[in-house]
Write a protein that holds these residues in place. Sequence first.
Motif, PDB file in Angstrom:
ATOM      1  N   PHE A   1      -3.131   4.125  -2.179  1.00  0.00           N
ATOM      2  CA  PHE A   1      -3.052   3.352  -3.420  1.00  0.00           C
ATOM      3  C   PHE A   1      -2.578   1.950  -3.077  1.00  0.00           C
ATOM      4  CE2 PHE A   1      -2.228   7.779  -4.051  1.00  0.00           C
ATOM      5  CZ  PHE A   1      -2.890   8.125  -5.221  1.00  0.00           C
ATOM      6  N   THR A   2      -3.046   0.961  -3.835  1.00  0.00           N
ATOM      7  CA  THR A   2      -2.454  -0.362  -3.664  1.00  0.00           C
ATOM      8  C   THR A   2      -1.398  -0.550  -4.743  1.00  0.00           C
ATOM      9  OG1 THR A   2      -4.258  -1.310  -4.961  1.00  0.00           O
ATOM     10  CG2 THR A   2      -4.414  -1.523  -2.579  1.00  0.00           C
TER      11      THR A   2
ATOM     12  N   ARG B   1      -8.627  -5.022  -6.128  1.00  0.00           N
ATOM     13  CA  ARG B   1      -7.531  -4.328  -5.431  1.00  0.00           C
ATOM     14  C   ARG B   1      -7.572  -2.820  -5.652  1.00  0.00           C
ATOM     15  NH1 ARG B   1      -4.561  -5.343  -1.600  1.00  0.00           N
ATOM     16  NH2 ARG B   1      -2.525  -4.860  -2.466  1.00  0.00           N
ATOM     17  N   VAL B   2      -8.385  -2.362  -6.590  1.00  0.00           N
ATOM     18  CA  VAL B   2      -8.437  -0.924  -6.887  1.00  0.00           C
ATOM     19  C   VAL B   2      -9.905  -0.527  -6.918  1.00  0.00           C
ATOM     20  CG1 VAL B   2      -7.939   0.822  -8.638  1.00  0.00           C
ATOM     21  CG2 VAL B   2      -6.301  -1.011  -8.210  1.00  0.00           C
TER      22      VAL B   2
ATOM     23  N   ARG C   1       0.849  -1.175   0.000  1.00  0.00           N
ATOM     24  CA  ARG C   1       0.000   0.000   0.000  1.00  0.00           C
ATOM     25  C   ARG C   1       0.892   1.234   0.000  1.00  0.00           C
ATOM     26  NH1 ARG C   1      -5.413  -0.011   1.461  1.00  0.00           N
ATOM     27  NH2 ARG C   1      -6.219   2.020   2.051  1.00  0.00           N
TER      28      ARG C   1
ATOM     29  N   GLN D   1       0.873  -4.017 -10.476  1.00  0.00           N
ATOM     30  CA  GLN D   1      -0.310  -3.181 -10.686  1.00  0.00           C
ATOM     31  C   GLN D   1      -0.379  -2.142  -9.582  1.00  0.00           C
ATOM     32  OE1 GLN D   1      -3.777  -5.735 -10.820  1.00  0.00           O
ATOM     33  NE2 GLN D   1      -4.113  -5.580  -8.634  1.00  0.00           N
TER      34      GLN D   1
ATOM     35  N   PHE E   1      -8.802  -5.141 -11.862  1.00  0.00           N
ATOM     36  CA  PHE E   1      -7.807  -5.187 -10.789  1.00  0.00           C
ATOM     37  C   PHE E   1      -8.184  -6.203  -9.707  1.00  0.00           C
ATOM     38  CE2 PHE E   1      -6.925  -1.055 -12.683  1.00  0.00           C
ATOM     39  CZ  PHE E   1      -5.542  -1.007 -12.649  1.00  0.00           C
TER      40      PHE E   1
ATOM     41  N   GLY F   1      -2.988   1.233  -8.174  1.00  0.00           N
ATOM     42  CA  GLY F   1      -4.250   1.938  -8.364  1.00  0.00           C
ATOM     43  C   GLY F   1      -4.766   2.545  -7.080  1.00  0.00           C
ATOM     44  N   ARG F   2      -5.675   3.464  -7.271  1.00  0.00           N
ATOM     45  CA  ARG F   2      -6.152   4.275  -6.148  1.00  0.00           C
ATOM     46  C   ARG F   2      -7.251   3.563  -5.369  1.00  0.00           C
ATOM     47  NH1 ARG F   2      -7.196  10.197  -7.759  1.00  0.00           N
ATOM     48  NH2 ARG F   2      -5.166  10.480  -6.833  1.00  0.00           N
ATOM     49  N   VAL F   3      -7.178   3.664  -4.048  1.00  0.00           N
ATOM     50  CA  VAL F   3      -8.258   3.130  -3.212  1.00  0.00           C
ATOM     51  C   VAL F   3      -8.864   4.215  -2.312  1.00  0.00           C
ATOM     52  CG1 VAL F   3      -7.510   0.716  -3.205  1.00  0.00           C
ATOM     53  CG2 VAL F   3      -6.537   2.290  -1.531  1.00  0.00           C
TER      54      VAL F   3
ATOM     55  N   ASN G   1      -4.057   4.682 -12.409  1.00  0.00           N
ATOM     56  CA  ASN G   1      -4.146   3.223 -12.256  1.00  0.00           C
ATOM     57  C   ASN G   1      -3.472   2.539 -13.447  1.00  0.00           C
ATOM     58  OD1 ASN G   1      -5.782   3.977 -10.141  1.00  0.00           O
ATOM     59  ND2 ASN G   1      -7.680   3.236 -11.035  1.00  0.00           N
TER      60      ASN G   1
END
Length: 265
Positions: A237-238, A205-206, A32, A228, A202, A230-232, A213
């Motif tokens: 982000f993960t 995960r996102v 993360r 990979q 994803f 991407g925003r959470v 992303n």
Amino acid sequence: KEERPPSPVIEVDNLEEFVLQPAPQGVTIKCRVTRDKKGMDRGLYPTYYLHLDNDKKVFLLAGRKRKKSKTSNYLISIDPTDLSRVGENFIGKLRSNLMGTRFTVFDNGANPDRANADWSNVRQELSAVVYETNVLGFKGPRKMTVIIPGMNADGERVPIRPRNDNDGLLMRWQNRNMDNVIELHNKAPVWNDETQSYVLNFHGRVTHASVKNFQIVHSSDPDYIVMQFGRVADDAFTMDYNYPLCAVQAFAIALSSFDGKLACE
């Protein structure tokens, strides 16, 4: 929504060793990234932290842009409080060209100008990232190429220690001199009529749509996701990576995607 499987138990006994070691084959290392904009100049120079995305939330790396550099230059450290170039926690850096479209990732070795006679202490190039400029300014998806050193028969990274600017990963890639060099790229997202946006799967995960992303793959096996990101949440982000990447490579690639000057938004 798909349930997120927990990350496998990962032992980080020696942090410096762990973050430079390729992920074990067959294991996805789930992390993360959090962005901290609080404080006097952090609006412009946020600090980014990388933790393992598991119960213990083990700290791995911190990164921050240097202030007085002509080009974007991020320091990467194994200590969340010591982001100095001279400290012993400095483990790598990410440097861009003037346009902010090409990035090179180095470990903490010496500049070739200050090398030992046998070059043993010269810095290695761990990765390079090329963003294709989107001249027309369409809000289309970004195109990224990621160049990394090849792996040897024992599954270890081949050291690439350029002696000058004409010998690095970017030059080798440009000249198609691909011995011991692996070329990866981001997976092209697919247009989705329903959401009227470009999407990638994803696997839970996102959760937030974002131009940042991405998934990185090799053209010979587009289903194997090397990394990979991407925003959470607004500042979370993960970031998941697989063999042959190590944490420093993956974190630096993620940092490059935050950089402000990309002409491809």
